[in-house]
Enzyme design. Structure first.
Site, short mmCIF file in Angstrom:
data_model
loop_
_atom_site.label_atom_id
_atom_site.label_comp_id
_atom_site.label_asym_id
_atom_site.label_seq_id
_atom_site.Cartn_x
_atom_site.Cartn_y
_atom_site.Cartn_z
N GLU A 172 36.33 44.09 39.42
CA GLU A 172 36.17 44.09 40.87
C GLU A 172 36.98 45.16 41.58
O GLU A 172 37.92 44.87 42.33
CB GLU A 172 36.50 42.71 41.45
CG GLU A 172 35.56 41.63 40.96
CD GLU A 172 35.72 40.30 41.71
OE1 GLU A 172 36.64 40.19 42.52
OE2 GLU A 172 34.90 39.40 41.48
N GLU A 359 31.13 36.71 36.04
CA GLU A 359 31.77 35.55 36.69
C GLU A 359 30.75 34.85 37.56
O GLU A 359 29.95 35.50 38.23
CB GLU A 359 32.94 35.96 37.61
CG GLU A 359 34.18 36.43 36.90
CD GLU A 359 35.31 36.77 37.86
OE1 GLU A 359 35.36 36.21 38.98
OE2 GLU A 359 36.15 37.61 37.47
#
Ligand code: GBH
Length: 453
Positions: A172, A359
């Site tokens: 991220e 995720e």
């Protein structure tokens, strides 16, 4: 046990990789053991007022010591794969310089234990715990950090090449840049303004690209990708004009992250929007940033609704109204179709060979019932609906090869400390006792059947 199947109407392809995901600072603890150097999260979490209740990751799930039992627990769930992250400062306590053998040995033991239990390791090399020594030299604002990351990445990928075949460079980029240096809610807790943010974000995507090159040299057989929380643009109504708008939005909202990594260009719209605040970069930077990768990992939580608009770019965002349902974390609006549209629109924009959902999961109140069970029926509802949307994408031919549920265990949820639980396993943080929640039982059934029921 149920027989896994591959041909029912709700089944997944043979070999679909069901897994779970964690990150070093959120689970390991042992913050000062094994020669680990301090990170920006140690500094931040120990600064009064920065995290909920002053919570730190000093102990977390004590995974550093308990991994043998936890891996057996994963095997009991039937997990095929495990995504974990390597703490840079366990390998290079100061970010650069002399490596720390005890840190290398820890990840070698962990990955050997996973393999011995039939679980394929997927390693993330950076999940936000930057060595403090690098922050002292400017962190991601310093272009040398990209080079330091590539050196670390090439080194550890080579050292672990006997047990680790699948590697994600970063987790991220969007989050650790925007929240670390934009809003300042996460470490290092800065608010640098738009121009500096754009430049340090460029250094972060460059770090990914230089790391890809370094790993190709040191571990030529590795499968390489990254895990990114792309904006998951969703057409507000499934009509052709809104779908086309969501496709453009996917490209533009992710221009400085997945976009430049997968296309080798910043879009004209992105550069025009920033004007004088646009980052400084060279053609050689863009070539490095877009070094070919083998898969794209997408972290999917919330939908970003958009609709077609008669403006210069062709879309506008549709913010959720106050009544929109969310999980325990206020930001976590429930939009299961994000797990269909994000992979589909990534596919339509950039055609990566393979995708993984690196995720997906949620926070819930997770109160223990008198019988000792945790009835997280809201998480059961959430997972069933998100996974059903991923199934739709797979059925339509989007090349999603696996799914990593966030998270196996309740853990240290960054600035929210231990207040927000994301596990399918309850952790009593006083005793470290693990108890599978109802959602964990659901996941075990899905894995055993390779199918939704
Ligand atoms: C992931 O981020 C992370 O990779 C993982 O480490 C984390 O535990 C998991 O999600 C659950 O949060 O508090 O209003 O500033 C998901 C993207 C970006 C969502 C930061 C929460 C903070 C919003 N996250 N965002 S706010």
């Amino acid at each position: 046990a149920p027989t896994p199947h591959t041909s029912g109407p709700r089944s997944f392809p043979a070999g679909f990789l069901w897994g779970s995901a964690t990150a070093s600072y959120q689970v390991e603890g042992a913050a000062t053991e094994g020669g680990r150097g301090p990170t920006i999260w140690d500094t931040f979490s120990h600064t009064p007022g920065k995290t909920h209740n002053g919570d730190t990751g000093d102990v977390a799930d004590d995974f550093y010591h308990r991994y043998p039992e936890d891996v057996k627990f994963m095997r009991g769930l039937g997990l095929k794969t495990c995504r974990f992250s390597i703490a840079w400062s366990r390998i290079f306590p100061n970010g650069t310089g002399a490596p720390n053998q005890a840190g290398i040995d820890f990840y070698r033991r962990l990955t050997e234990t996973l393999l011995a239990n039939g679980i394929e390791p997927y390693a993330t090399l950076f999940h936000w715990d930057l060595p403090q020594a690098l922050q002292d030299k400017g962190g991601w604002e310093n272009r040398d950090t990209a080079k330091a990351f590539a050196d670390y990445a090439g080194f550890i990928a080579g050292r672990l090449s006997g047990t680790v075949r699948n590697i994600m460079t970063t987790n991220e980029i969007r989050s650790f840049t925007e929240i670390g240096y934009g809003s300042g809610r996460h470490a290092p807790g800065l608010q640098v303004g738009r121009k500096r943010l754009a430049q340090l974000t460029h250094h972060a995507v460059l770090a990914h690209g230089l790391a890809v090159r370094a790993i190709r040299a040191s571990a030529p057989r590795a499968k390489l990708g990254l895990a990114e929380n792309s904006s998951a643009t969703v057409p507000v109504i499934e009509a052709p004009e809104h779908i086309a708008a969501a496709r453009i939005a996917m490209r533009e909202e992710n221009a400085q992250y997945l976009g430049v990594i997968l296309s080798g260009k910043y879009t004209d719209h992105y550069l025009r929007k920033l004007g004088a605040d646009a980052p400084q970069f060279t053609a050689e930077d863009l070539a490095a940033i877009s070094s070919p990768i083998d898969f794209v990992g997408v972290n999917v939580y919330t939908p970003d609704y958009v609709r077609a608009a008669d403006n210069e770019i062709g879309y506008v965002s549709v913010p959720p109204p106050a009544s929109f349902p969310h999980m325990l974390s206020p930001w976590l609006t429930v939009g299961p179709e994000a797990l269909y549209w994000a992979p589909r629109l990534i596919h339509e924009n950039w055609h990566p060979k393979e995708q993984f959902i690196t995720e997906n999961g949620c926070s819930s109140t997770d109160q223990m019932a008198p019988d000792g069970e945790i009835y997280d029926t809201d998480r059961v509802m959430y997972l069933r609906n998100y996974i059903a949307n991923m199934h739709r994408a797979v059925t339509e031919g989007i090349p999603i090869k696996g799914y990593f549920l966030w998270s196996l265990l309740d853990n240290y949820e960054w600035a929210d400390g231990y207040d927000k639980r994301f596990g399918i396993t309850y952790v009593d943080f006083k005793t470290q006792k693990r108890t599978l929640k109802l959602s964990g039982h659901l996941y075990k059934e899905i894995i055993a059947r390779n199918s939704l029921m």
